[in-house]
Design a protein around this motif. Structure first.
Motif, PDB file in Angstrom:
ATOM      1  N   GLU A  69      -2.895   1.758   5.616  1.00  0.00           N
ATOM      2  CA  GLU A  69      -1.909   2.336   6.525  1.00  0.00           C
ATOM      3  C   GLU A  69      -0.499   1.848   6.204  1.00  0.00           C
ATOM      4  O   GLU A  69       0.469   2.616   6.237  1.00  0.00           O
ATOM      5  CB  GLU A  69      -2.272   1.969   7.964  1.00  0.00           C
ATOM      6  N   ILE A  70      -0.377   0.554   5.887  1.00  0.00           N
ATOM      7  CA  ILE A  70       0.942   0.017   5.525  1.00  0.00           C
ATOM      8  C   ILE A  70       1.465   0.684   4.262  1.00  0.00           C
ATOM      9  O   ILE A  70       2.633   1.090   4.177  1.00  0.00           O
ATOM     10  CB  ILE A  70       0.859  -1.507   5.330  1.00  0.00           C
ATOM     11  N   LEU A  71       0.576   0.831   3.256  1.00  0.00           N
ATOM     12  CA  LEU A  71       0.980   1.481   1.996  1.00  0.00           C
ATOM     13  C   LEU A  71       1.373   2.931   2.244  1.00  0.00           C
ATOM     14  O   LEU A  71       2.360   3.427   1.679  1.00  0.00           O
ATOM     15  CB  LEU A  71      -0.168   1.406   0.989  1.00  0.00           C
ATOM     16  N   GLY A  72       0.606   3.609   3.126  1.00  0.00           N
ATOM     17  CA  GLY A  72       0.957   4.994   3.440  1.00  0.00           C
ATOM     18  C   GLY A  72       2.315   5.097   4.103  1.00  0.00           C
ATOM     19  O   GLY A  72       3.100   6.004   3.808  1.00  0.00           O
ATOM     20  N   GLY A  73       2.622   4.141   5.001  1.00  0.00           N
ATOM     21  CA  GLY A  73       3.936   4.159   5.641  1.00  0.00           C
ATOM     22  C   GLY A  73       5.053   3.935   4.643  1.00  0.00           C
ATOM     23  O   GLY A  73       6.096   4.604   4.683  1.00  0.00           O
ATOM     24  N   LEU A  74       4.845   2.975   3.733  1.00  0.00           N
ATOM     25  CA  LEU A  74       5.863   2.735   2.711  1.00  0.00           C
ATOM     26  C   LEU A  74       6.038   3.939   1.804  1.00  0.00           C
ATOM     27  O   LEU A  74       7.162   4.296   1.422  1.00  0.00           O
ATOM     28  CB  LEU A  74       5.475   1.497   1.878  1.00  0.00           C
ATOM     29  N   THR A  75       4.920   4.592   1.454  1.00  0.00           N
ATOM     30  CA  THR A  75       5.000   5.791   0.602  1.00  0.00           C
ATOM     31  C   THR A  75       5.754   6.911   1.299  1.00  0.00           C
ATOM     32  O   THR A  75       6.583   7.599   0.708  1.00  0.00           O
ATOM     33  CB  THR A  75       3.588   6.262   0.218  1.00  0.00           C
ATOM     34  N   GLY A  76       5.466   7.094   2.610  1.00  0.00           N
ATOM     35  CA  GLY A  76       6.179   8.124   3.362  1.00  0.00           C
ATOM     36  C   GLY A  76       7.666   7.860   3.433  1.00  0.00           C
ATOM     37  O   GLY A  76       8.498   8.761   3.279  1.00  0.00           O
ATOM     38  N   THR A  77       8.032   6.595   3.644  1.00  0.00           N
ATOM     39  CA  THR A  77       9.450   6.228   3.682  1.00  0.00           C
ATOM     40  C   THR A  77      10.122   6.498   2.341  1.00  0.00           C
ATOM     41  O   THR A  77      11.244   7.026   2.278  1.00  0.00           O
ATOM     42  CB  THR A  77       9.605   4.744   4.045  1.00  0.00           C
ATOM     43  N   SER A  78       9.423   6.157   1.262  1.00  0.00           N
ATOM     44  CA  SER A  78       9.972   6.411  -0.080  1.00  0.00           C
ATOM     45  C   SER A  78      10.147   7.902  -0.329  1.00  0.00           C
ATOM     46  O   SER A  78      11.171   8.334  -0.881  1.00  0.00           O
ATOM     47  CB  SER A  78       9.047   5.795  -1.134  1.00  0.00           C
ATOM     48  N   ASP A  79       9.165   8.701   0.110  1.00  0.00           N
ATOM     49  CA  ASP A  79       9.269  10.149  -0.078  1.00  0.00           C
ATOM     50  C   ASP A  79      10.443  10.719   0.708  1.00  0.00           C
ATOM     51  O   ASP A  79      11.194  11.571   0.214  1.00  0.00           O
ATOM     52  CB  ASP A  79       7.971  10.834   0.363  1.00  0.00           C
ATOM     53  N   ARG A  80      10.631  10.254   1.933  1.00  0.00           N
ATOM     54  CA  ARG A  80      11.753  10.730   2.743  1.00  0.00           C
ATOM     55  C   ARG A  80      13.085  10.349   2.096  1.00  0.00           C
ATOM     56  O   ARG A  80      14.048  11.134   2.099  1.00  0.00           O
ATOM     57  CB  ARG A  80      11.662  10.167   4.164  1.00  0.00           C
ATOM     58  N   ALA A  81      13.141   9.146   1.553  1.00  0.00           N
ATOM     59  CA  ALA A  81      14.371   8.713   0.886  1.00  0.00           C
ATOM     60  C   ALA A  81      14.669   9.587  -0.322  1.00  0.00           C
ATOM     61  O   ALA A  81      15.822   9.988  -0.560  1.00  0.00           O
ATOM     62  CB  ALA A  81      14.252   7.246   0.466  1.00  0.00           C
ATOM     63  N   ARG A  82      13.622   9.906  -1.105  1.00  0.00           N
ATOM     64  CA  ARG A  82      13.827  10.773  -2.277  1.00  0.00           C
ATOM     65  C   ARG A  82      14.270  12.165  -1.862  1.00  0.00           C
ATOM     66  O   ARG A  82      15.138  12.765  -2.496  1.00  0.00           O
ATOM     67  CB  ARG A  82      12.547  10.828  -3.111  1.00  0.00           C
ATOM     68  N   ARG A  83      13.671  12.687  -0.795  1.00  0.00           N
ATOM     69  CA  ARG A  83      14.070  14.020  -0.310  1.00  0.00           C
ATOM     70  C   ARG A  83      15.516  14.009   0.170  1.00  0.00           C
ATOM     71  O   ARG A  83      16.271  14.961  -0.066  1.00  0.00           O
ATOM     72  CB  ARG A  83      13.139  14.490   0.810  1.00  0.00           C
ATOM     73  N   GLU A  84      15.914  12.950   0.842  1.00  0.00           N
ATOM     74  CA  GLU A  84      17.296  12.858   1.316  1.00  0.00           C
ATOM     75  C   GLU A  84      18.276  12.768   0.147  1.00  0.00           C
ATOM     76  O   GLU A  84      19.339  13.401   0.158  1.00  0.00           O
ATOM     77  CB  GLU A  84      17.444  11.636   2.226  1.00  0.00           C
ATOM     78  N   ILE A  85      17.894  11.991  -0.877  1.00  0.00           N
ATOM     79  CA  ILE A  85      18.739  11.904  -2.077  1.00  0.00           C
ATOM     80  C   ILE A  85      18.863  13.272  -2.741  1.00  0.00           C
ATOM     81  O   ILE A  85      19.961  13.692  -3.138  1.00  0.00           O
ATOM     82  CB  ILE A  85      18.153  10.873  -3.065  1.00  0.00           C
TER      83      ILE A  85
END
Length: 254
Positions: A69-85
């Protein structure tokens, strides 16, 4: 029954282990003090090491599901950051494209205004061209000969023309013969007539010299001498004034 055990003075009693421990704690020797300090330092170092290990092993005690679950949260945050970039880069590219398009449109508009001002005779101009001098010798220059000369020069690519350093020609220029005097746009011209033209010199010259062309007519029919100079630089300083339209307005989309 009376206790017959004799009383023994306190200083004469044999030392027990407890007595020796109490004396060591109350009055430690130098070696005992050193050993105590070393033990205290060793204990402090052990506590620091344990705490460090606990900090380094933040996730070591987590269950596998918790770690997923922690890894999934970090992955989701990274994906959102990439989408925002990516979104911000698209916005930047769009702004750059809009700015480039706007700059290009402005440049085109400015170039068009400049061209129209030159063609309308509203600004002084300079460039290569011709100086044509028409001198009356045995006759008078006719208005038709002047008109033919101007029209042939326009056909050959003349961009600006001026008579006698004072009359700037444009598409709406008018020629009249008033009591034997030649008038252009209401201004009387006096011989010799000097016509300065801006354009490609050789092409302009060729537009005047073909058989039965303007020069031939001026010389054979009007009895005039025509001198043509090809120049690398011609300055036309006179300008026209225009009235702002009172009734006409640009159409929709213009």
């Amino acid at each position: 029954m009376r206790d017959e055990t004799p009383d023994v003075p306190e200083q004469e009693r044999p030392d027990t282990g407890r007595d020796r421990l109490v004396r060591a704690l109350m009055k430690p020797s130098r070696s005992q003090a050193v050993v105590g300090v070393l033990l205290a330092a060793l204990g402090f170092a052990a506590i620091v090491q344990v705490r460090t290990n606990q900090l380094d092993d933040t996730y070591s005690g987590r269950r596998e599901q918790d770690l997923i679950e922690i890894l999934g949260g970090l992955t989701g945050t990274s994906d959102r950051a990439r989408r925002e970039i990516s979104r911000l880069e698209d916005t930047r590219n769009q702004l750059q494209s809009d700015t480039s398009a706007r700059s290009a449109a402005i440049e085109q508009a400015e170039a068009r205004v400049e061209t129209l001002n030159i063609l309308a005779g509203l600004v002084p101009v300079t460039g290569p061209g011709l100086r044509i001098t028409i001198t009356e010798e045995t006759g008078r220059v006719s208005i038709d000969s002047l008109l033919d000369t101007v029209q042939e020069l326009r056909t050959a690519g003349a961009e600006a023309m001026e008579f006698n350093d004072e009359v700037r020609l444009a598409a709406e220029s008018s020629f009249n013969d008033i009591d034997g005097n030649l008038e252009v746009d209401g201004q009387t011209l006096e011989a010799p007539y000097v016509l300065e033209v801006i354009g490609e010199p050789h092409t302009l010259h060729s537009g005047l010299t073909f058989p039965s062309g303007p020069i031939s007519s001026l010389e054979t029919q009007d009895g005039s001498r025509v001198d043509v100079e090809e120049l690398t630089s011609v300055d036309i300083e006179s300008i026209r004034t225009t009235d702002r339209p009172e009734f006409a307005q640009p159409g929709d989309g213009q």
